[in-house]
Design a protein around this motif. Structure first.
Motif, mmCIF file in Angstrom:
data_model
loop_
_atom_site.group_PDB
_atom_site.id
_atom_site.type_symbol
_atom_site.label_atom_id
_atom_site.label_comp_id
_atom_site.label_asym_id
_atom_site.label_seq_id
_atom_site.Cartn_x
_atom_site.Cartn_y
_atom_site.Cartn_z
ATOM 1 N N LEU A 52 4.203 -0.933 7.166
ATOM 2 C CA LEU A 52 3.560 -2.209 6.841
ATOM 3 C C LEU A 52 2.051 -2.182 7.072
ATOM 4 C CD1 LEU A 52 6.149 -4.683 8.414
ATOM 5 C CD2 LEU A 52 5.996 -3.913 6.032
ATOM 6 N N VAL A 53 1.577 -1.202 7.833
ATOM 7 C CA VAL A 53 0.158 -1.094 8.187
ATOM 8 C C VAL A 53 -0.263 0.351 8.015
ATOM 9 C CG1 VAL A 53 -1.335 -1.024 10.237
ATOM 10 C CG2 VAL A 53 -0.025 -3.080 9.730
ATOM 11 N N SER A 54 -1.522 0.566 7.684
ATOM 12 C CA SER A 54 -2.046 1.928 7.589
ATOM 13 C C SER A 54 -3.294 2.050 8.447
ATOM 14 C CB SER A 54 -2.371 2.289 6.134
ATOM 15 O OG SER A 54 -3.348 1.406 5.609
ATOM 16 N N GLY A 55 -3.532 3.267 8.971
ATOM 17 C CA GLY A 55 -4.750 3.551 9.715
ATOM 18 C C GLY A 55 -4.781 3.054 11.126
ATOM 19 N N SER A 56 -3.620 2.947 11.808
ATOM 20 C CA SER A 56 -3.636 2.404 13.169
ATOM 21 C C SER A 56 -4.333 3.323 14.172
ATOM 22 C CB SER A 56 -2.203 2.124 13.654
ATOM 23 O OG SER A 56 -1.480 3.320 13.807
ATOM 24 N N ALA A 57 -4.525 4.595 13.806
ATOM 25 C CA ALA A 57 -5.202 5.520 14.726
ATOM 26 C C ALA A 57 -6.713 5.314 14.733
ATOM 27 C CB ALA A 57 -4.877 6.960 14.338
ATOM 28 N N ARG A 58 -7.226 4.594 13.738
ATOM 29 C CA ARG A 58 -8.666 4.323 13.676
ATOM 30 C C ARG A 58 -8.956 2.939 14.256
ATOM 31 N NH1 ARG A 58 -7.261 6.624 8.792
ATOM 32 N NH2 ARG A 58 -7.244 4.636 7.704
ATOM 33 N N ARG A 59 -10.231 2.598 14.317
ATOM 34 C CA ARG A 59 -10.617 1.317 14.920
ATOM 35 C C ARG A 59 -10.035 0.143 14.151
ATOM 36 N NH1 ARG A 59 -14.711 -2.461 14.267
ATOM 37 N NH2 ARG A 59 -15.233 -3.618 16.175
ATOM 38 N N ALA A 60 -10.059 0.206 12.828
ATOM 39 C CA ALA A 60 -9.580 -0.900 12.008
ATOM 40 C C ALA A 60 -8.368 -0.472 11.192
ATOM 41 C CB ALA A 60 -10.688 -1.397 11.081
ATOM 42 N N SER A 61 -7.251 -1.116 11.430
ATOM 43 C CA SER A 61 -6.076 -0.911 10.597
ATOM 44 C C SER A 61 -6.162 -1.863 9.414
ATOM 45 C CB SER A 61 -4.808 -1.204 11.404
ATOM 46 O OG SER A 61 -4.732 -0.382 12.534
ATOM 47 N N THR A 62 -5.323 -1.621 8.403
ATOM 48 C CA THR A 62 -5.246 -2.523 7.258
ATOM 49 C C THR A 62 -3.791 -2.774 6.910
ATOM 50 O OG1 THR A 62 -5.380 -0.684 5.682
ATOM 51 C CG2 THR A 62 -7.443 -1.788 6.249
ATOM 52 N N VAL A 63 -3.529 -3.976 6.380
ATOM 53 C CA VAL A 63 -2.193 -4.278 5.871
ATOM 54 C C VAL A 63 -1.970 -3.420 4.636
ATOM 55 C CG1 VAL A 63 -0.681 -6.066 4.948
ATOM 56 C CG2 VAL A 63 -2.344 -6.639 6.743
ATOM 57 N N ARG A 64 -0.838 -2.760 4.596
ATOM 58 C CA ARG A 64 -0.571 -1.808 3.513
ATOM 59 C C ARG A 64 -0.544 -2.495 2.153
ATOM 60 N NH1 ARG A 64 5.037 1.656 2.802
ATOM 61 N NH2 ARG A 64 4.540 2.621 0.801
ATOM 62 N N ARG A 65 -1.169 -1.850 1.186
ATOM 63 C CA ARG A 65 -1.087 -2.277 -0.211
ATOM 64 C C ARG A 65 -0.045 -1.420 -0.913
ATOM 65 N NH1 ARG A 65 -7.489 -3.065 -1.701
ATOM 66 N NH2 ARG A 65 -7.543 -5.340 -1.498
ATOM 67 N N PHE A 66 0.868 -2.067 -1.607
ATOM 68 C CA PHE A 66 1.935 -1.356 -2.299
ATOM 69 C C PHE A 66 1.602 -1.192 -3.773
ATOM 70 C CE2 PHE A 66 3.926 -3.040 1.454
ATOM 71 C CZ PHE A 66 4.843 -2.067 1.820
ATOM 72 N N GLU A 67 1.762 0.012 -4.274
ATOM 73 C CA GLU A 67 1.560 0.300 -5.692
ATOM 74 C C GLU A 67 2.909 0.270 -6.403
ATOM 75 O OE1 GLU A 67 -0.593 3.908 -6.148
ATOM 76 O OE2 GLU A 67 -2.329 3.211 -4.995
ATOM 77 N N PRO A 68 2.888 0.189 -7.747
ATOM 78 C CA PRO A 68 4.160 0.159 -8.490
ATOM 79 C C PRO A 68 5.099 1.303 -8.124
ATOM 80 C CG PRO A 68 2.364 -0.438 -9.945
ATOM 81 C CD PRO A 68 1.730 -0.053 -8.631
ATOM 82 N N ALA A 69 4.567 2.495 -7.885
ATOM 83 C CA ALA A 69 5.423 3.626 -7.512
ATOM 84 C C ALA A 69 6.123 3.369 -6.183
ATOM 85 C CB ALA A 69 4.594 4.903 -7.428
ATOM 86 N N ASP A 70 5.466 2.636 -5.270
ATOM 87 C CA ASP A 70 6.091 2.297 -3.992
ATOM 88 C C ASP A 70 7.293 1.381 -4.207
ATOM 89 O OD1 ASP A 70 4.181 3.688 -2.413
ATOM 90 O OD2 ASP A 70 2.783 2.018 -2.664
ATOM 91 N N ILE A 71 7.138 0.435 -5.131
ATOM 92 C CA ILE A 71 8.227 -0.490 -5.425
ATOM 93 C C ILE A 71 9.448 0.275 -5.931
ATOM 94 C CG2 ILE A 71 8.956 -2.409 -6.908
ATOM 95 C CD1 ILE A 71 6.054 -3.364 -6.879
#
Length: 218
Positions: A52-71
């Protein structure tokens, strides 16, 4: 504290209050929740584990964006789990009359919330839809698979971010009813077929939604 932060952030992401691409700063979240940054960072790591989140190892995480392939991938995973659970559970005789009654009760409660046509009821409708599918997976009697399915379900609902306009009561009623009725009469092939048709229609409906209605970048 980490568990509380995890539950709060997960709820905000799944409900759409925190949208795809939104930055999550540990210090700001800690201030809002009145806790230290350490449990917040632990919560963000758990959310990254859940996809659900990406980049938690860095200072700022982001809410994951889903692409059509992810769906497509997520629904492929759901089909593998849910279809197998229904088929194996019915073959083992786990679709008892009590199970069918409880499944139908969830289905009717779901419809009642959607018919209220307000945003508060929609939140409950989405929760009941999730519980309906989790109950189907419980037929498989495999908690490891069920736990994995719950993670995938949360990803699905993060992508959806349904509105009253986009939530189809007619399709939901028709497709869920077909699943319940097939299980009720002991028709395993019919139940699997109805569930496959429902998941396929849900996937295709999600892929067809306008970009402004869906937090997907493709």
């Amino acid at each position: 504290m980490a568990e509380q932060a995890y539950e709060e952030l997960r709820s905000q992401i799944v409900s759409g209050r925190l949208q795809g691409g939104q930055r999550l700063l540990a210090d700001e979240i800690a201030d809002k929740l009145a806790i230290s940054q350490t449990p917040v960072k632990e919560a963000l790591a758990l959310l990254e584990r859940d996809g659900l989140v990406s980049g938690s190892a860095r200072r700022a995480s982001t809410v994951r964006r889903f692409e059509p392939a992810d769906i497509v991938e997520i629904f492929e995973a759901r089909m593998l789990v849910e279809l197998h659970a229904v088929a194996s559970g019915m073959a083992a005789g786990r679709a008892s009359a009590d199970f069918v009654a409880r499944l139908n009760s969830l289905f009717q409660a779901h419809l009642a919330e959607v018919r209220k046509q307000n945003d508060e009821a929609l939140v409950d409708a989405i929760r009941l839809d999730r519980e309906f599918h989790e109950m189907l997976v419980s037929l498989g009697a495999n908690e490891t698979i069920a736990g994995w399915h719950r993670v995938v379900q949360r990803q699905t609902q993060t992508i959806r971010n349904f509105t009253l306009k986009s939530y189809s009561l007619e399709r939901t009623e028709r497709e869920h009813s077909a699943i319940v009725e097939a299980i009720g009469r002991g028709d395993a092939d019919g139940a699997v077929g109805a569930l496959r048709a429902h998941l396929t229609a849900s996937r295709d409906a999600m892929l067809s939604r306008a970009p402004e209605e869906l937090p997907v970048r493709g």
